[in-house]
Design a protein around this motif. Structure first.
Motif, PDB file in Angstrom:
ATOM      1  N   GLY A  79      50.364  31.442  38.853  1.00 11.44           N
ATOM      2  CA  GLY A  79      48.930  31.172  38.855  1.00 11.44           C
ATOM      3  C   GLY A  79      48.403  30.566  40.138  1.00 11.44           C
ATOM      4  N   GLN A  80      49.283  30.135  41.028  1.00 10.43           N
ATOM      5  CA  GLN A  80      48.839  29.524  42.273  1.00 10.43           C
ATOM      6  C   GLN A  80      48.600  30.588  43.340  1.00 10.43           C
ATOM      7  OE1 GLN A  80      51.956  26.597  43.052  1.00 10.43           O
ATOM      8  NE2 GLN A  80      50.695  24.990  42.135  1.00 10.43           N
ATOM      9  N   LYS A 101      48.497  35.724  45.622  1.00 18.80           N
ATOM     10  CA  LYS A 101      48.525  34.950  44.386  1.00 18.80           C
ATOM     11  C   LYS A 101      49.768  35.324  43.593  1.00 18.80           C
ATOM     12  CE  LYS A 101      45.661  33.672  40.393  1.00 18.80           C
ATOM     13  NZ  LYS A 101      44.354  33.852  39.711  1.00 18.80           N
ATOM     14  N   LEU A 151      51.134  36.108  40.155  1.00 20.96           N
ATOM     15  CA  LEU A 151      50.606  36.547  38.862  1.00 20.96           C
ATOM     16  C   LEU A 151      51.687  36.482  37.792  1.00 20.96           C
ATOM     17  CD1 LEU A 151      48.543  39.692  39.931  1.00 20.96           C
ATOM     18  CD2 LEU A 151      47.715  37.361  39.576  1.00 20.96           C
TER      19      LEU A 151
END
Length: 254
Positions: free
Chosen positions: A216-217, A242, A244
């Motif tokens: 998520g980062q 990102k 995922l």
């Protein structure tokens, strides 16, 4: 003058360019001097090469086709008036096999972020040098079917020049990335980022470190580590990549 004195006093921590390259050249007694910083990518000397060229008298479709028929690539060398292109152009031709070799060794994107010496001779086999100048390849026009180089554009890159460069990104640390090790995937959003660069410190590439990213980062352009004299020409909040996570449906199948 005040701008560059501040740069030197703060160990090159340049944050803003408030004048154009041409205005700076008039305002300063001496052009600033920059060097690559330890820990940041720098050009590999293994790929240092002098590109040989000869003057080209005519332009146009038929003249360019004639050059290609003889194993040459028509090209232009521009001044860097606005960091990208300008007047005072010189028509040249370069050897097709030399350009093809450079593309094969470096790759298209990496070729466009690397400086070369360009030596214009009266003839390829002649010792008479018309001009010798440092240049940055600006654009290669490739044949859509064969990838053969149809023409090439260079821009002069003296030490005082500020040049707009699309610098390629190299992703590292994926083998230890916490998110990827948990089964998530990397969403690569950007492959290149545009900067205004002092000619002496154009980075051959920029490393994107994934080693601390969890699920998520993301990383944004402002997170990239570059020389402080480089000015980002895109939004610092624009995402680069990102991590995922897997879809819920995929997790249930497991």
């Amino acid at each position: 003058m005040f701008l560059w004195r501040s740069v030197l006093a703060k160990s090159l921590h340049l944050r803003h360019y408030t004048q154009s390259a041409s205005a700076l050249a008039v305002a300063l007694d001496e052009p600033p001097s920059f060097t690559y910083l330890e820990g940041l990518p720098r050009p590999d000397p293994k790929y240092d090469e002098t590109i040989l060229a000869i003057p080209r008298a005519a332009s146009g479709t038929s003249a360019s086709a004639k050059e290609r028929k003889h194993g040459r690539v028509p090209g232009i060398v521009f001044e860097q008036e606005d960091g990208q292109h300008g007047g005072n152009k010189r028509l040249i031709s370069v050897r097709a096999n030399q350009i093809r070799k450079l593309v094969n060794h470096l790759g298209y994107s990496f070729l466009l972020s690397r400086l070369f010496d360009l030596e214009v001779r009266a003839e390829f086999e002649s010792d008479e040098v018309v001009e010798k100048v440092r240049v940055l390849p600006r654009k290669l026009h490739l044949h859509s079917g064969t990838d053969a180089t149809l023409n090439v554009t260079f821009i002069r890159a003296p030490s005082h020049a500020l040049l707009k460069v699309e610098v390629p990104l190299v992703y590292i640390g994926d083998d230890v990335c916490p998110g990827i090790r948990k089964g998530a995937s990397l969403n690569t959003i950007k492959r290149k980022v545009k900067y205004l660069c002092p000619a002496d410190i154009i980075p051959p590439y920029i490393e994107v470190d994934l080693s601390e990213l969890d699920v998520g980062q993301k990383l944004v352009m402002g997170d990239l580590k570059v020389h402080p004299a480089l000015k980002l020409l895109q939004s610092k909040d624009e995402p680069v990549c990102k991590i995922l996570g897997a879809r819920v449906s995929d997790q249930r199948r497991k």
